[in-house]
Structure formats: C-alpha cells, structure tokens
Design an enzyme around this catalytic site. Sequence first.
Site, PDB file in Angstrom:
ATOM      1  N   GLU A 197       0.892  -1.025   0.025  1.00 40.12           N
ATOM      2  CA  GLU A 197       0.067   0.075  -0.080  1.00 40.12           C
ATOM      3  C   GLU A 197       1.074   1.224   0.072  1.00 40.12           C
ATOM      4  O   GLU A 197       0.701   1.976   1.022  1.00 40.12           O
ATOM      5  CB  GLU A 197      -0.913   0.113   1.155  1.00 40.12           C
ATOM      6  CG  GLU A 197      -0.415  -0.379   2.387  1.00 40.12           C
ATOM      7  CD  GLU A 197      -1.355  -0.310   3.505  1.00 40.12           C
ATOM      8  OE1 GLU A 197      -2.494  -0.699   3.512  1.00 40.12           O
ATOM      9  OE2 GLU A 197      -1.036   0.039   4.787  1.00 40.12           O
ATOM     10  N   ARG A 215       3.829   7.325  -1.679  1.00 39.56           N
ATOM     11  CA  ARG A 215       4.721   8.243  -1.853  1.00 39.56           C
ATOM     12  C   ARG A 215       5.535   7.671  -3.295  1.00 39.56           C
ATOM     13  O   ARG A 215       5.785   8.285  -4.198  1.00 39.56           O
ATOM     14  CB  ARG A 215       5.784   8.305  -0.960  1.00 39.56           C
ATOM     15  CG  ARG A 215       7.024   9.208  -1.174  1.00 39.56           C
ATOM     16  CD  ARG A 215       8.161   8.970  -0.017  1.00 39.56           C
ATOM     17  NE  ARG A 215       7.495   8.766   1.276  1.00 39.56           N
ATOM     18  CZ  ARG A 215       7.307   9.877   2.103  1.00 39.56           C
ATOM     19  NH1 ARG A 215       7.441  11.143   1.636  1.00 39.56           N
ATOM     20  NH2 ARG A 215       6.782   9.569   3.131  1.00 39.56           N
ATOM     21  N   CYS A 272       3.196  33.250   8.782  1.00 39.07           N
ATOM     22  CA  CYS A 272       4.061  33.774  10.044  1.00 39.07           C
ATOM     23  C   CYS A 272       4.469  32.790  10.821  1.00 39.07           C
ATOM     24  O   CYS A 272       4.200  32.611  12.144  1.00 39.07           O
ATOM     25  CB  CYS A 272       3.126  34.881  10.631  1.00 39.07           C
ATOM     26  SG  CYS A 272       2.769  35.942   9.782  1.00 39.07           S
TER      27      CYS A 272
HETATM   28  C1  LIG Z   1       0.916   6.714   5.252  1.00 34.26           C
HETATM   29  C2  LIG Z   1       0.537   5.047   5.050  1.00 34.26           C
HETATM   30  C3  LIG Z   1       0.872   4.511   3.833  1.00 34.26           C
HETATM   31  C4  LIG Z   1       1.462   5.100   2.626  1.00 34.26           C
HETATM   32  O1  LIG Z   1       2.760   5.474   3.139  1.00 34.26           O
HETATM   33  P1  LIG Z   1       3.865   5.986   1.779  1.00 34.26           P
HETATM   34  O2  LIG Z   1       5.180   6.456   2.636  1.00 34.26           O
HETATM   35  O3  LIG Z   1       3.433   7.216   0.979  1.00 34.26           O
HETATM   36  O4  LIG Z   1       4.151   4.892   1.111  1.00 34.26           O
HETATM   37  C5  LIG Z   1       0.606   3.297   3.641  1.00 34.26           C
HETATM   38  N1  LIG Z   1      -0.052   2.458   4.737  1.00 34.26           N
HETATM   39  C6  LIG Z   1      -0.496   3.263   6.115  1.00 34.26           C
HETATM   40  C7  LIG Z   1      -1.223   2.294   6.906  1.00 34.26           C
HETATM   41  C8  LIG Z   1       0.018   4.484   5.986  1.00 34.26           C
HETATM   42  O5  LIG Z   1      -0.314   5.066   7.091  1.00 34.26           O
END
Ligand SMILES: *Cc1c(COP(=O)(O)O)cnc(C)c1O
Length: 421
Positions: A272, A275, A341
């Site tokens: 999942e 980024r 600010c």
């Molecule tokens: C934030 C998050 C992701 C994605 O993280 P990346 O660094 O964007 O890959 C996936 N799973 C969970 C549970 C997250 O909190």
Amino acid sequence: MPQKPLPFTKSQIEKIIKKYPTPFHIYDEKAIRENARDFKNAFSWNKGFKEFFAVKAAPNPYLVKILHKESYGADCSSLAELIMVQKTGILGEEIMFSSNDTPVEDFLLAKKLKAIINLDDISHIAYLEKYAGLPSLICFRYNPGKLKRGNHIIGHPEEAKYGFTREQLFEGYKICKETGVKRFGIHTMVGSNELDPYYFVETAEILFQLIVEISRKLKIKFEFVNIGGGVGIPYRPEQKRIDLKVMSRGIREKYEKIIIANGLAPLKLFAECGRYITGPYGYLVSRVLHIKDTYKRFAGLDSCMANLMRPALYGAYHHITVIGKEHKPHKFVYDVTGSLCENNDKFAIDRKLPELEQGDIIVIHDAGAHGFAMGFNYNGKLRSAELLLRENGEVVQIRRAETVKDYFTTLDFKGLTNFKV
Ligand SMILES: *Cc1c(COP(=O)(O)O)cnc(C)c1O
C-alpha cells in the site's frame, strides 16, 4: 549542478500559468502510469499481488481513478477517503481500510463497502463486533516492537502508536476464529520513505515467519500478507531510486523458503505505497514574489508550507528548479520561503540557486505525495489548484484552488450582527 527532469518546457509552463495562476500542483499522468506498471510488474511472480494506493498521499479522485485503471486498489484511512474511492468506483476488496483510533462511522462505511478491514488494535475487535458486526475477512496490523529497527519519520516501532503486539496477534486471531471469521490477512507498516530494499525483505520475512507460527498454532489459513507502504523516493538529485528487483527477489526468496516450504502457498502479497507511486511525478509550481536582503538573502514565493509542509515538518529536502535558469551558475545562496508567519516556513535553507528575480517561475520537485495532501488553512492560507498533465499533453484542472469564500463557509457573519458583547 545536478538536475532533476521536468515533464514540461519553459514555454509550456508559461502557457499553463496564463490559464491557471500560480501556485498550483501539477501531476504527470504518463509518468505515474508507467511507474505504476513497473511497480506492479516487479512483483508479478506472486499471482495475487496487488498494490492498494495509499489515498492519503494524493487524495484526488482523478489520480485514484487513473491508478485503478492500472488495476490498483485503494488504501483508505478515514471516512472521507472511503467516500472518495467509493465515488471513484472502487468497491469491495479493492479497498483496504487501514485506520487507527477509528470512529464507528468509519467502520460502518468500510463494512458496508465490503472493504478489507485492517484493525489497528485488539480492542477494536470487540468494538467492531458491537457496532458493525465482524466481517468474514479480517486483517490485523502488526507492530514488531524491538524486533525491527525504526525509521526517522515513523520512529522506533516500540514507541509508535500503531498495531498489535505479537502476543495480541495470537489472541486476536483466536477470538476472531471463535467468533466465526473465516478469512485472514496480516499487515504491517514500520518505516516511511525507506530506500533500502532489504528493509522490506526483512519486513516480509518477519511476517512470513509469523504466518507460519500463527497458522500452525490456531489452524487458520492466511489469504494475504500486506507489507504496507513506505517505499522511499530519491528527493535529492544525487540519491538513487530503490532497486525494486532486489527488493522483489529478496521477498520471493523468503516466500519460497518460508511460505512454500511450509505448505502455506498460495499467499497473496499486498502493498500500500503512496509516495513511491505518485511522489516524483507531482510538482508545486510557484513564482518569486519578493527578494529580501537582510542578514541572509531570502526569496519569498507566492506559495507557503500550507501547499507543501514536508520541509517545515521534517526538514525534508525538495529539489528546486528555476525555470529558464537551469544552466546559469548556481552561486547565490537563498532561503526560499513562504508567506506564513512561522519562521520554519521555508522550502529550502541555504540553497545554492541562480540569481533570482521577482516573477521567476520556481518548480519544487517530488511534491506528488504528501504534498497538496497535507495542506491546511492556518494564517488564512488557501489550498492551491491541482492540475493534471495528460498523456496527450493536454492540461486539465482536477481540483480548483480554494477561494476566500471557501475559507469562510463555516462561519456565520450574519450571526455577528445580533451577537451582543
Ligand atoms: C501513510 C501510510 C501508507 C503510505 O505511505 P507511503 O510512505 O506514502 O508509501 C500506507 N499505509 C499506511 C497504513 C499508512 O499510514
């Protein structure tokens, strides 16, 4: 001076700015699609492999729809994200719901959509059962504690607020099995923006071994393992991309040694990432509003940390290109600031750049994930528009910029007339 490529030329971006004033975020559809395919193909050895795009990284339904077309599911963490993916046409087990400290409304909608529910805590089993009923498929988020080294964004696992302990996993699956849950998955996410492929191989190994132990002890069968997100991207031009082949091969070896050898195949591999999928293919486009010379030299932009918070929040590096001045000597040192600010509202500190002037077009790279998404309204700052550069070169607006009217919609100024003080 090391450079990062841009998907548009100077004249193209000037044309776009004529129609859509700065600041805005712009995403490169072609690059997102190609990258999405590469990521998916890297794990094709696992027949059930699926990536659930972490919606929180770039919560725009147009981007989610593009990724769905590339056969991606969606990873949601809140009610609003669930509604967004529902409206995008993603349903059922193409949605992974990984939340924490979860309100009942969120569970109810996740259950209604038949999303895969990933519980963050053992107490949520009873909570879910009481208010929404347990689904037939359940997943738990594991926190390996001291078994796994931390990572500077999430911190040490044993101090992180997420997930079940090892003992709680055994207890949780047992409770669910006894309550009639038939299908099981396991999940973890321990690091963020990690560029070492072996970090993920180790994560997979820890999960595979746990699966062997839990399945033996409780006589349950796991359908999938979700290794989470957190795959990093090279924000600095001199950094290298993570080697997906090495990561995939390493995970495959562990899969063969642990899962296949113990007769637990097939096991679907899920990820999942947010980024890694969109991060490098989104850009914050801004202009220089003022140049200021005091104890330091400052270039103030027409955007601020409300448009991209990572530098202020984590001291994160984001590469900057000054359009049309790429080949000029980068021998002027600037703090590139926003207008908030808050003194940490700086996109870059002591950055070597070509000499800047009012009106210069500034592109801030790698803003395609956790960029627009982290926007906020502090100081009365407004969120910018989001644009999409389509594969045919056309530019479409996929979210308009906020206006002052949007900012005031939750206030009742009429009530102020009768409000006696
Ligand atoms: C934030 C998050 C992701 C994605 O993280 P990346 O660094 O964007 O890959 C996936 N799973 C969970 C549970 C997250 O909190």
